[in-house]
Design a protein around this motif. Sequence first.
Motif, short mmCIF file in Angstrom:
data_model
loop_
_atom_site.label_atom_id
_atom_site.label_comp_id
_atom_site.label_asym_id
_atom_site.label_seq_id
_atom_site.Cartn_x
_atom_site.Cartn_y
_atom_site.Cartn_z
N ILE A 12 0.89 -1.16 0.00
CA ILE A 12 0.00 0.00 0.00
C ILE A 12 0.93 1.21 0.00
O ILE A 12 1.86 1.28 0.78
CB ILE A 12 -0.99 -0.01 1.19
N TYR A 14 2.46 5.05 0.09
CA TYR A 14 2.33 6.27 0.88
C TYR A 14 1.69 7.35 0.05
O TYR A 14 2.03 7.51 -1.14
CB TYR A 14 3.72 6.77 1.33
N THR A 26 5.30 -2.12 -9.75
CA THR A 26 4.81 -3.19 -8.88
C THR A 26 3.36 -3.52 -9.22
O THR A 26 2.97 -4.70 -9.28
CB THR A 26 4.86 -2.74 -7.40
N ASP A 51 -1.32 3.66 2.12
CA ASP A 51 -0.79 3.73 3.47
C ASP A 51 -0.92 5.19 3.88
O ASP A 51 -0.12 6.02 3.43
CB ASP A 51 0.68 3.28 3.40
N TYR A 233 -3.29 -6.23 4.69
CA TYR A 233 -3.47 -7.42 3.86
C TYR A 233 -4.54 -8.35 4.43
O TYR A 233 -5.16 -9.11 3.70
CB TYR A 233 -2.14 -8.18 3.74
N GLY A 262 8.75 -4.18 -3.32
CA GLY A 262 10.06 -3.78 -3.83
C GLY A 262 11.11 -4.27 -2.84
O GLY A 262 10.81 -4.52 -1.67
N ASP A 264 13.20 -2.77 -1.25
CA ASP A 264 13.42 -1.85 -0.13
C ASP A 264 12.61 -2.21 1.11
O ASP A 264 12.90 -1.73 2.20
CB ASP A 264 13.07 -0.41 -0.56
N ILE A 265 11.59 -3.03 0.95
CA ILE A 265 10.72 -3.26 2.11
C ILE A 265 10.61 -4.75 2.47
O ILE A 265 9.60 -5.19 3.00
CB ILE A 265 9.32 -2.62 1.89
N HIS A 291 10.84 -7.41 -6.07
CA HIS A 291 11.46 -7.01 -7.35
C HIS A 291 12.52 -5.96 -7.07
O HIS A 291 12.64 -5.45 -5.95
CB HIS A 291 10.40 -6.49 -8.33
N LEU A 294 13.90 0.27 -10.37
CA LEU A 294 14.03 0.86 -11.69
C LEU A 294 15.05 1.98 -11.55
O LEU A 294 14.96 2.81 -10.63
CB LEU A 294 12.70 1.46 -12.16
N MET A 301 15.21 5.51 -9.26
CA MET A 301 14.28 6.52 -9.68
C MET A 301 13.29 6.76 -8.54
O MET A 301 12.65 5.85 -8.07
CB MET A 301 13.56 5.94 -10.88
O1 ME8 Z 1 7.03 1.60 1.22
N1 ME8 Z 1 11.76 0.96 -8.64
O2 ME8 Z 1 5.28 2.78 0.31
P1 ME8 Z 1 5.97 3.58 -0.90
C1 ME8 Z 1 10.89 -0.03 -8.40
N2 ME8 Z 1 3.83 2.38 2.43
N3 ME8 Z 1 9.91 0.04 -7.51
C2 ME8 Z 1 9.78 1.16 -6.81
C3 ME8 Z 1 10.63 2.26 -6.99
C4 ME8 Z 1 11.67 2.13 -7.97
N4 ME8 Z 1 12.52 3.10 -8.28
N5 ME8 Z 1 10.24 3.22 -6.14
C5 ME8 Z 1 9.17 2.73 -5.47
C6 ME8 Z 1 5.88 1.99 1.23
N6 ME8 Z 1 8.88 1.49 -5.87
C7 ME8 Z 1 4.94 1.51 2.32
C8 ME8 Z 1 4.52 0.10 1.99
S1 ME8 Z 1 3.12 -2.13 2.54
C9 ME8 Z 1 2.38 -2.76 3.92
C10 ME8 Z 1 3.60 -0.52 3.02
C11 ME8 Z 1 7.78 0.63 -5.40
O3 ME8 Z 1 4.94 4.52 -1.42
C12 ME8 Z 1 8.25 -0.63 -4.70
O4 ME8 Z 1 7.26 -1.63 -4.77
O5 ME8 Z 1 7.27 4.12 -0.48
C13 ME8 Z 1 8.35 -0.23 -3.28
O6 ME8 Z 1 8.32 -1.31 -2.42
C14 ME8 Z 1 7.12 0.65 -3.16
O7 ME8 Z 1 7.05 1.33 -4.42
C15 ME8 Z 1 7.25 1.64 -2.00
O8 ME8 Z 1 6.15 2.46 -2.01
#
Ligand code: ME8
Length: 520
Positions: A12, A14, A26, A51, A233, A262, A264-265, A291, A294, A301
Amino acid sequence: MDRTPFYITTPIYYVNSVPHLGTAYTTIAADALARYRRMTGHDVFFLTGLDEHGQKVAQAADENGMTPQAWVDSIAPKFQEAWDMLDITYDDFIRTTEPRHERASQKLMQTLKDNGYIYQGHYEGWYCVPDETFYTEEQLVEGTCPGCGRDVQFIREDNWFFKLSAFQDRLLELYHDNPTFVQPDTRRNEVLSFVEGGLRDLSVSRTTFTWGIPLPFDPEHVMYVWFDALINYMTAVGYGSDDPADVARFERFWPADVHFVGKDIIRFHCVIWPAMLMAAGLPVPKQVFAHGFLLTKGEKMSKSKGNAITPASLVERFGVDAYRYYFLRDVQFGSDGSISIESMVQRYNGDLANDWGNLCSRLLNMTEKYCEGVVPARPHAADATSDDDEVRAIAEGLPAAYEAAMSRLDYVSALEGAWSLVKRVNRYIEDSAPWGLAKSEETRPRLDAVLYNALEAVRISALFISPVMPNTSADVWRRLGVSADVREVTDLAAAAGWGGLAPGSQVTKGDALFQRIVEE
Ligand code: ME8
């Protein structure tokens, strides 16, 4: 017939900013799997959402001179618009400020407390607001966030803690017993070594700001945003509700089949989340698939770094299907990948305009020209040449190859499989030269056989291309005179059966599926 449930989630996102290429990436990948699983007869539940709590969102609201609620309400529709533009077929769009989610989060928190995994303590350490993550002094890199490199703030608070440290052995057992719980393997190894290094208890409440869900047993505290976020979830499939329909839905869909995230999490999804579920006595998800990033010019990015191109600008230039195709075809899912306009133009002109679009146009053209636009009779199997057999064998091998690729979320292989048929048919047409066969009545039966086989192979190609490019595939089926909508197929094996194209159907040529892009 009871269909097998299949539950897919995206993170979810932000609502500190609008959707960008990363979040769209994603979401598109998850959508392609959702569409494919519907085709294989599954009862798919596909969740995405927002989120909306936490300091980062509260700060964004403040910077925009709005209350947090007004701010999230203003951003939420932008995500829905973006997902509609990208043809995302989500079944539910959850927002963590909804009452159903507050109820579910409080229920889980109370359960963990009742089970003895929540205790009161004192937190002193660093916090990164953009990442919404706690860090110890030792974890910082030159005093900044080890995740994103930005400034961190020192916090000193009486908090409630979750006994994460109690789950080290059970987590290691989980990764061991279920080797595909974290995928790909590089991420699994990363998670393994992190947990092997020992786990610290986690602060799960905050008192210095208020934009969050109050703890049921101490309402002066709001839940740590990640703690509430992960619970989404379960909320979406009915957790926390006593309504019998929700209870049944939770039974049916939980645990999730795959959480798309991603890289990162992954700690949140592969360590904290399963530990929370274990503490509550609930089943853990079947898989977390991470994954890569990018990259543009070698850098991640992201909106905050200001190197984000908007999804809308690319859709305007390339169309939705080509957009979806590019990101899933050009970047190996699970690895980092560089993206650029140049490579997008290349993919577009090469794979889409040349290979796929031209094949469709040429073939429909010839059917109009030589067969009055009518699909010829099915050729007799006994008359098949080795070329005919080869084309048919590739088509008949596609369902298994595609399934193998998609079950690993290997979109590149899945698409390459579909393209192996597209390319083979292009060569088949070159080699059989229908324009020569059309010159004499004697070769008429061969002409009909070649056109039937090629049209049938195009019908089948469109079927396998459809999870990624639903609109052009639907268009191709319409042009072939197929009465069904490819987006509504629920029995892929039957639909992919060779000979499914009905002789006598009227085809229509139409415009080019993909107009070649001439670079400025
Ligand atoms: O982390 N390349 O939200 P978020 C690929 N709210 N994917 C990317 C990316 C990039 N450069 N930048 C972002 C959060 N993403 C939390 C999640 S879940 C219970 C809570 C994608 O808005 C990737 O999937 O920061 C990453 O995990 C997500 O955006 C993070 O979105």
